[in-house]
Design a protein around this motif. Structure first.
Motif, PDB file in Angstrom:
ATOM      1  N   ASP A 333     -12.107  -3.633   8.189  1.00 23.26           N
ATOM      2  CA  ASP A 333     -12.337  -3.105   6.847  1.00 23.26           C
ATOM      3  C   ASP A 333     -11.209  -2.147   6.506  1.00 23.26           C
ATOM      4  OD1 ASP A 333     -12.930  -0.480   7.913  1.00 23.26           O
ATOM      5  OD2 ASP A 333     -14.926  -1.243   8.415  1.00 23.26           O
ATOM      6  N   THR A 334     -11.255  -1.558   5.325  1.00 27.21           N
ATOM      7  CA  THR A 334     -10.168  -0.682   4.872  1.00 27.21           C
ATOM      8  C   THR A 334     -10.333   0.757   5.367  1.00 27.21           C
ATOM      9  OG1 THR A 334     -11.274  -0.039   2.829  1.00 27.21           O
ATOM     10  CG2 THR A 334      -9.908  -2.042   2.752  1.00 27.21           C
ATOM     11  N   GLN A 335     -11.413   1.022   6.123  1.00 32.90           N
ATOM     12  CA  GLN A 335     -11.721   2.388   6.578  1.00 32.90           C
ATOM     13  C   GLN A 335     -11.811   3.364   5.399  1.00 32.90           C
ATOM     14  OE1 GLN A 335      -8.825   3.358   9.634  1.00 32.90           O
ATOM     15  NE2 GLN A 335      -9.877   2.082  11.163  1.00 32.90           N
ATOM     16  N   GLY A 336     -12.427   2.880   4.320  1.00 34.69           N
ATOM     17  CA  GLY A 336     -12.665   3.752   3.174  1.00 34.69           C
ATOM     18  C   GLY A 336     -11.518   3.879   2.192  1.00 34.69           C
ATOM     19  N   VAL A 337     -10.462   3.072   2.355  1.00 37.40           N
ATOM     20  CA  VAL A 337      -9.334   3.117   1.425  1.00 37.40           C
ATOM     21  C   VAL A 337      -9.654   2.251   0.201  1.00 37.40           C
ATOM     22  CG1 VAL A 337      -6.902   2.532   1.065  1.00 37.40           C
ATOM     23  CG2 VAL A 337      -7.631   3.560   3.225  1.00 37.40           C
ATOM     24  N   LEU A 362      -6.860   7.830   2.040  1.00 39.37           N
ATOM     25  CA  LEU A 362      -5.818   7.719   3.061  1.00 39.37           C
ATOM     26  C   LEU A 362      -6.067   8.704   4.209  1.00 39.37           C
ATOM     27  CD1 LEU A 362      -2.620   7.546   0.789  1.00 39.37           C
ATOM     28  CD2 LEU A 362      -3.826   5.639   1.875  1.00 39.37           C
ATOM     29  N   THR A 363      -5.850   8.229   5.428  1.00 35.00           N
ATOM     30  CA  THR A 363      -5.900   9.081   6.619  1.00 35.00           C
ATOM     31  C   THR A 363      -4.651   8.818   7.452  1.00 35.00           C
ATOM     32  OG1 THR A 363      -7.014   7.476   8.061  1.00 35.00           O
ATOM     33  CG2 THR A 363      -8.429   8.848   6.653  1.00 35.00           C
ATOM     34  N   ARG A 364      -4.551   9.529   8.553  1.00 37.17           N
ATOM     35  CA  ARG A 364      -3.393   9.345   9.440  1.00 37.17           C
ATOM     36  C   ARG A 364      -3.370   7.934  10.032  1.00 37.17           C
ATOM     37  NH1 ARG A 364       0.476   8.468  11.531  1.00 37.17           N
ATOM     38  NH2 ARG A 364       1.892   9.681  12.817  1.00 37.17           N
ATOM     39  N   ASP A 365      -4.525   7.286  10.092  1.00 35.11           N
ATOM     40  CA  ASP A 365      -4.613   5.945  10.679  1.00 35.11           C
ATOM     41  C   ASP A 365      -4.355   4.833   9.668  1.00 35.11           C
ATOM     42  OD1 ASP A 365      -5.286   6.988  13.161  1.00 35.11           O
ATOM     43  OD2 ASP A 365      -7.428   7.013  12.696  1.00 35.11           O
ATOM     44  N   THR A 366      -4.234   5.177   8.395  1.00 35.52           N
ATOM     45  CA  THR A 366      -4.045   4.152   7.374  1.00 35.52           C
ATOM     46  C   THR A 366      -2.699   3.465   7.566  1.00 35.52           C
ATOM     47  OG1 THR A 366      -5.369   5.390   5.778  1.00 35.52           O
ATOM     48  CG2 THR A 366      -3.908   3.691   4.902  1.00 35.52           C
ATOM     49  N   GLY A 367      -2.732   2.129   7.545  1.00 38.09           N
ATOM     50  CA  GLY A 367      -1.508   1.350   7.689  1.00 38.09           C
ATOM     51  C   GLY A 367      -1.335   0.368   6.551  1.00 38.09           C
ATOM     52  N   ILE A 368      -0.293  -0.440   6.665  1.00 40.64           N
ATOM     53  CA  ILE A 368       0.016  -1.416   5.617  1.00 40.64           C
ATOM     54  C   ILE A 368      -1.166  -2.351   5.382  1.00 40.64           C
ATOM     55  CG2 ILE A 368       1.445  -3.436   5.096  1.00 40.64           C
ATOM     56  CD1 ILE A 368       3.805  -1.903   6.364  1.00 40.64           C
ATOM     57  N   ALA A 369      -1.803  -2.812   6.459  1.00 38.81           N
ATOM     58  CA  ALA A 369      -2.902  -3.777   6.331  1.00 38.81           C
ATOM     59  C   ALA A 369      -4.046  -3.194   5.495  1.00 38.81           C
ATOM     60  CB  ALA A 369      -3.409  -4.202   7.704  1.00 38.81           C
ATOM     61  N   HIS A 370      -4.324  -1.894   5.676  1.00 35.86           N
ATOM     62  CA  HIS A 370      -5.417  -1.272   4.925  1.00 35.86           C
ATOM     63  C   HIS A 370      -5.120  -1.258   3.417  1.00 35.86           C
ATOM     64  CE1 HIS A 370      -5.801   0.437   9.015  1.00 35.86           C
ATOM     65  NE2 HIS A 370      -7.090   0.257   8.801  1.00 35.86           N
ATOM     66  N   ILE A 371      -3.878  -0.948   3.079  1.00 37.97           N
ATOM     67  CA  ILE A 371      -3.511  -0.879   1.664  1.00 37.97           C
ATOM     68  C   ILE A 371      -3.480  -2.278   1.045  1.00 37.97           C
ATOM     69  CG2 ILE A 371      -1.671  -0.243   0.055  1.00 37.97           C
ATOM     70  CD1 ILE A 371      -1.021   2.088   1.995  1.00 37.97           C
ATOM     71  N   VAL A 372      -2.966  -3.251   1.801  1.00 40.60           N
ATOM     72  CA  VAL A 372      -2.931  -4.630   1.310  1.00 40.60           C
ATOM     73  C   VAL A 372      -4.353  -5.146   1.106  1.00 40.60           C
ATOM     74  CG1 VAL A 372      -2.360  -7.008   1.942  1.00 40.60           C
ATOM     75  CG2 VAL A 372      -0.670  -5.182   2.267  1.00 40.60           C
ATOM     76  N   ARG A 373      -5.224  -4.903   2.082  1.00 44.98           N
ATOM     77  CA  ARG A 373      -6.609  -5.363   1.951  1.00 44.98           C
ATOM     78  C   ARG A 373      -7.307  -4.653   0.780  1.00 44.98           C
ATOM     79  NH1 ARG A 373     -10.960  -7.087   6.501  1.00 44.98           N
ATOM     80  NH2 ARG A 373     -12.881  -6.689   5.320  1.00 44.98           N
TER      81      ARG A 373
END
Length: 489
Positions: A333-337, A362-373
């Motif tokens: 999942d997007t972890q809340g993004v 956004l958190t420190r763990d947010t990556g490209i995949a989270h933003i794309v998803r």
């Protein structure tokens, strides 16, 4: 072999597609269309480039298919709607770049005259918003030297992109449009099915500037013989979302489709009933045949595929749109993004031209995949916004027919079913916009005898059933609603 040829002039590309009478695709030619952004919130196209690309694409498609002009029964045209072009009748040259439907330069005028919103909606089914053509025409007449005086003398012509192409294809013989495109200008009265003098006065648009309005299937003229090696009849014109409605065979009241291209557009057939929305959806013409309009409710989202373009071209998070499916699948999942793609404001049901895009959570763990998803999920959430409004205004659909370039992504199409909590059905031909234009052209020249003949050709390729439980879908959607509120304050 007799074929049909569709010209599909969209916001980001121009295409020509050759179809067999059964709807099978024989050849495709495409050219990307550059966007021009002279100021923040302004979006323009070079109309002459659109014309040149159209000629190139038609020639390429015919060459690929090994066909000549005489093999084509008719041409159908479908186009990005609301985009405004004004040109010189004598030279055929535009007086300015085309102002694109996404453009927001007339926001101040619309805000200033919001007291006219209900009056406008009663006549046109639309809202007073920069999206529609009328304020763009007014801007061009007031900001291009001498344009207003020349328009009043009858020296200039206005058209949406269909009219511009028809003028060029026929060598200036046809200054016409169809009822679907006319219904998106904010100058066309849905009840009288004609240009409205009170609206023309309000927006300051001389009647001499406007094209004649024809049915969706009609005689739109014949192409100049020198363009394609012989004249070809032009038998059908429909704005892109109405063409997709026809291509999806949504001919029965209550049927609903959603197209995912640059934006997302959901259209519900309401038959001969001109239904008024209480949730800021638009009333529009779905198609008009034999001078009888079929109406629809429409919800418009400004940014769907354009969010993927932004990820690729502005943020450089991906190199190609095809990467988005793999990236979305790579995380649970997007972890809340949440990404709210309000790059040019928000469309239905908000109609907020001042809203701007944002990424939340956004958190420190947010990556490209989270933003794309999150970008892909935003398409699902915006679709649910529209579906809720449709349900409150009219009916609760049992399925949603989906099409457009984005739905070749299986992950996204499943995501839509999950967020909406109804099945999404992808047709055999996802190029339904172009197919719809070909269908109405074929209807005009007798390739098809009726809409029933066209409906029999529609086939589902895959049906996506919801897999997510409703509580989870509702919780995710609540997070989206919160994010939307934040960009509106």
């Amino acid at each position: 072999m007799t074929v049909l040829l569709a010209i599909d002039q969209g916001t980001t590309s121009t295409r020509a597609i050759v179809f067999a009478p059964d709807g099978g695709k024989r050849a495709v030619a495409q050219r990307e269309l550059p966007q021009h952004f002279p100021k923040p919130g302004w979006v323009e196209h070079d109309a002459e480039q659109i014309w040149a690309d159209t000629v190139t694409c038609v020639r390429d498609a015919l060459r690929q298919a090994g066909l000549k002009a005489g093999d084509v029964a008719a041409i159908g045209i479908t186009n990005q709607r609301e985009t405004a072009v004004i040109w010189d009748r004598a030279s055929g040259k535009p007086i300015h770049h085309a102002i694109v439907w996404q453009d927001r330069r007339t926001s101040a005028f619309c805000q200033q005259h919001q007291d006219k919103s209900e009056w406008l909606a009663q006549r046109t089914g639309l809202l007073l918003d920069p999206y529609f053509s009328a304020t763009k025409i007014g801007w061009l007449l007031d900001h291009v030297d001498g344009a207003r005086a020349r328009a009043e003398k009858g020296e200039l012509a206005f058209g949406t992109i269909d009219s511009w192409l028809l003028w060029q294809l026929t060598g200036g013989k046809a200054h016409v449009t169809d009822a679907t495109n006319a219904s998106r200008t904010a100058l066309f009265n849905l009840r009288t099915q004609d240009w409205d003098d009170e609206l023309l006065d309000f927006f300051g648009v001389p009647r001499a500037l406007l094209p004649q309005v024809l049915d969706t299937a009609a005689d739109f003229g014949t192409t100049q013989a020198e363009l394609f090696g012989g004249g070809i009849a032009i038998g059908g014109v429909a704005g892109d979302q109405q063409a997709a409605t026809i291509g999806q065979a949504c001919f029965t009241p209550g049927m609903i489709k959603s197209t995912y291209g640059t934006g997302c557009f959901m259209v519900l057939n309401t038959g001969d009933e001109l239904k008024r929305s209480k949730h800021r959806l638009l009333s529009t013409v779905a198609y008009r045949l034999e001078n009888k309009p079929t109406f629809a409710l429409e919800g418009s989202i400004f940014v769907a595929g354009a969010a993927v373009q932004w990820l690729r071209d502005a943020m450089h998070l991906i190199k190609a749109a095809g990467e988005t499916e793999r990236l979305a699948r790579s995380i649970e999942d997007t972890q809340g993004v949440y990404l709210v793609p309000a790059f040019t404001g928000l469309g239905a049901p908000y109609w907020d031209p001042q809203a701007r895009g944002a990424v939340f959570g956004l958190t420190r763990d947010t990556g490209i995949a989270h933003i794309v998803r999150a970008a892909l999920e935003s398409v699902g959430y915006q679709t649910r916004d529209l579906l809720r409004a449709m349900e409150q205004d009219a009916v609760s659909p049992t399925e949603l027919r989906v099409d457009g370039g984005m739905v070749v992504n299986d992950w996204l199409t499943q995501c839509l079913a999950d967020i909406l909590q109804i099945p999404t059905v992808r047709p055999r031909t996802v190029e339904t916009t172009a197919l719809g234009a070909a269908f109405v052209a074929g209807l005009q020249v007798g390739v098809y005898g009726s809409l029933d003949d066209i409906a029999k050709l529609w086939q589902a390729e895959r049906r996506f059933e919801p897999k997510m439980d409703r509580a989870r879908a509702d919780a995710l959607y609540a997070g989206w609603q919160d994010a939307v509120q934040r960009v509106r304050t």
